[in-house]
Design an enzyme around this catalytic site. Structure first.
Site, PDB file in Angstrom:
ATOM      1  N   HIS A 167       0.972  -1.185   0.072  1.00 46.70           N
ATOM      2  CA  HIS A 167      -0.161  -0.094  -0.021  1.00 46.70           C
ATOM      3  C   HIS A 167       0.799   1.342  -0.262  1.00 46.70           C
ATOM      4  O   HIS A 167       0.696   2.224  -0.696  1.00 46.70           O
ATOM      5  CB  HIS A 167      -1.015  -0.139   1.176  1.00 46.70           C
ATOM      6  CG  HIS A 167      -1.610   1.290   1.544  1.00 46.70           C
ATOM      7  ND1 HIS A 167      -2.957   1.371   1.191  1.00 46.70           N
ATOM      8  CD2 HIS A 167      -1.445   2.487   2.108  1.00 46.70           C
ATOM      9  CE1 HIS A 167      -3.297   2.600   1.314  1.00 46.70           C
ATOM     10  NE2 HIS A 167      -2.398   3.349   1.899  1.00 46.70           N
ATOM     11  N   GLU A 168       1.874   1.104   0.734  1.00 48.72           N
ATOM     12  CA  GLU A 168       2.828   2.364   0.698  1.00 48.72           C
ATOM     13  C   GLU A 168       3.707   2.604  -0.663  1.00 48.72           C
ATOM     14  O   GLU A 168       3.906   3.726  -0.783  1.00 48.72           O
ATOM     15  CB  GLU A 168       3.787   2.296   2.236  1.00 48.72           C
ATOM     16  CG  GLU A 168       3.179   2.226   3.433  1.00 48.72           C
ATOM     17  CD  GLU A 168       2.146   3.358   3.656  1.00 48.72           C
ATOM     18  OE1 GLU A 168       2.283   4.570   3.197  1.00 48.72           O
ATOM     19  OE2 GLU A 168       0.983   3.106   4.278  1.00 48.72           O
TER      20      GLU A 168
END
Length: 631
Positions: A167-168
């Protein structure tokens, strides 16, 4: 997207942010002046008017604190970048750890950097944070950091940690970080007084708080509350859609949705049961950077509700999931050459994992070179040959032979074909769209000749497959004159605003087009000739259109019926067409293996989006690299 266009878009986003900051600062100044004027009248009820320069002094002090804080913090962030933010929140850099959880984290970061094609950031751990969270910060690859809380390391499985880190990396891929750093400096200025008060009130490492420091901190916190509120409004005004894009990218990188889905469920459990808050006083100022912000979602939230994100990732809203400590049975070795002494690193044989990574890096480098050469082709004949090569079946000998004859004596024609073959699957449709956008500027006679050449090429083997027909329709649509396409469109008045409001005439076009697209959902033929995923996808889309859930698809439309159905869908209103495309995409994700679209499915849906002139939903957009990203 060209570099200068990307640069202009970044400038526009920054200008909007600064404009909003100016409005909030003006509102803050007016509000504080009104409150101080009211307080003055309460304390001095018999006074006439206000002291000289009363409002000017108040406004000057507000501007001094806010703008001064913004400038100071902006300069610090420019000098320190991502590491500055990590140290600010008490982060500790992880290099060659003995701890099994930290070693696992470094391996996961390396894997996700490879899967996403992004640079490897410096990794930090927030040792005092029990909540599950993470964020990335930095201006660019040279100062990029990824911070993960100790709670995430100890309470997430390896697959869940992959989803969190992916996600990051999605934020890195979507180029969110420069804007995030600017937001951080502006929020720091707005929240300077309040943040200082919170720092004075926070306990030290031993849990002790001095009474005098706490009292002074309380005064500062109350005084700066309005600035803190303005800072939260600034964060909330930044588009929440970036989180959905990062979620979709995480699924693309990990090729699974359970990892990120379980992370979001555990975050939801922490919020409901354990509050899930980070302990650092400055956590509220960086809530825009976090996977989720502390506390429940409100109108000041810069993130969408976790339930909505879970629904998009998992296909349905699953309940919160407890997050106990995870026991690591085996300690992962570090295969990175950076962890070895230089003399041993040069002589050590590569592990199978390192060999696969090296092979993938070489393939990516070759694809970047091929794409660069294709972008360097400037002749109209070269544009047409590239477009035809992208459309045809590379493995079809009849089509390849005809393409070679069409190329004739064009210089370096074989190099063009080899470069197209070298492109990754998720690069072909974006490059097709880029080439056809250039061809659309050519005279009408040349565009018509290209459409006819494509028709001859795609039926060189005596048949036209469903894929080839879809590509040909997309070509004809993209190079035709827009005013001619719109001349045959009927008015769209009287249509509803939801898919279940579609009337019989609209459904008579939606159903056959959906039936045709069902061919591109992952196929495993059943006794009836329909694939189970395709049939389930068709029923899911029809259910959203208000049809009974047991609706069966009819026979696939022939060429004439397909053109008629497409024309009818093109005449739907500008509100309904994006909703129909969203239904196609979301149902395809729900019925794809591990919730990840195949290249065939994604390409078909992207071509269909162009045919009906609808913007790409985030789930579909995340399947493809950014237009200016490297291969």
């Amino acid at each position: 997207m060209q570099f200068r266009q990307h640069q202009r878009e970044a400038h526009i986003r920054t200008a909007r942010l600064l404009g909003l900051f100016a409005l909030l600062l003006a509102g803050l100044s007016i509000t504080v002046n009104l409150l101080l004027a009211l307080l003055y009248k309460l304390l001095m009820p018999f006074s006439v008017g206000f002291p000289g320069l009363f409002f000017e002094t108040n406004t000057g002090l507000i501007l001094l604190f806010v703008l001064g804080g913004c400038l100071v913090e902006s300069q610090r962030l420019r000098d320190g970048g991502g590491p500055r933010v990590a140290h600010w929140l008490g982060g500790r850099e992880v290099r060659n750890p003995d701890d099994a959880t930290e070693r696992r984290l470094l391996n996961v970061v390396d894997e996700m950097a490879l899967a996403s094609g992004q640079p490897v950031p410096r990794v930090y751990v927030l040792p005092r944070e029990d909540a599950i969270n993470a964020f990335v910060a930095g201006w660019g690859p040279e100062d990029l950091v990824l911070c993960v809380t100790r709670g995430a390391l100890e309470r997430l499985t390896r697959a869940e940690l992959q989803g969190l880190v992916a996600h990051e990396f999605g934020h890195i891929k979507e180029d969110d970080l420069p804007l995030s750093m600017r937001v951080l400096s502006l929020v720091w200025g707005l929240s300077l007084v309040h943040g200082y008060g919170q720092t004075l009130m926070a306990p030290d490492d031993k849990g002790h708080v001095g009474p005098l420091a706490w009292l002074v901190g309380l005064v500062f916190s109350i005084t700066g509350w309005l600035g803190w509120m303005a800072g939260r409004m600034l964060q909330a005004a930044v588009s929440r859609q970036r989180e959905f894009l990062a979620d979709a990218s995480a699924i693309q990188f990990t090729r699974a949705r359970d990892g990120l889905g379980n992370v979001l469920r555990k975050l939801w459990h922490d919020q409901q049961i354990l509050a899930g808050r980070m302990r650092h006083p400055a956590a509220g100022m960086v809530s825009y950077l976090l996977l989720h912000e502390p506390g429940a979602a409100t109108c000041l939230s810069s993130h969408p509700r976790l339930s909505e994100r879970i629904r998009r990732v998992c296909g349905t809203v699953l309940p919160p999931l407890p997050a106990p400590l995870v026991h690591i049975d085996t300690v992962e070795p570090r295969h990175s050459a950076d962890s070895l002494p230089p003399a041993l690193a040069a002589a050590a044989p590569l592990s199978p994992q390192a060999q696969a990574q090296q092979a993938r890096q070489e393939q990516q480098a070759a694809a970047r070179e091929a794409l660069s050469r294709l972008h360097g082709r400037v002749g109209p004949t070269e544009h047409r040959l590239i477009t035809l090569a992208l459309m045809m079946n590379i493995h079809n000998e009849s089509e390849r032979a005809l393409w070679q004859r069409m190329a004739g004596t064009v210089h370096d024609a074989q190099r063009i074909l080899d470069d197209v073959v070298m492109l990754p699957a998720n690069r072909r449709v974006p490059e097709f769209e880029r080439q056809t956008a250039l061809i659309a500027r050519e005279p009408i006679e040349q565009r018509r000749a290209l459409v006819e050449s494509a028709r001859d090429l795609l039926r060189a083997d005596g048949r036209v497959s469903p894929r080839e027909r879809l590509w040909w329709l997309a070509l004809r649509h993209r190079v035709s004159e827009r005013q001619n396409r719109q001349a045959y469109m009927r008015p769209t008045t009287g249509q509803g605003q939801e898919l279940h409001h579609l009337g019989p005439s609209e459904l008579s076009c939606v159903v056959p087009l959906t039936t045709y697209l069902a061919r591109f959902i992952p196929v495993e033929e059943s006794a009836e000739g329909w694939a189970a995923p395709s049939l389930a996808w068709f029923k899911g889309v029809m259910g959203r259109c208000g049809k009974p859930v047991d609706t069966q698809p009819g026979p696939p439309p022939d060429a004439d019926a397909l053109v008629h159905a497409l024309a009818g869908v093109q005449e739907l209103s500008w509100m309904l067409r994006p909703l129909l495309l969203k239904a196609w995409v979301e149902e395809a994700v729900n019925h794809s293996a591990h919730g990840v679209l195949s290249d065939q499915t994604a390409d078909a849906l992207r071509l269909a989006a162009g045919l009906i002139d609808a913007p790409l939903p985030p789930m579909l957009e995340a399947h493809y690299p950014k237009p200016d990203a490297k291969a």
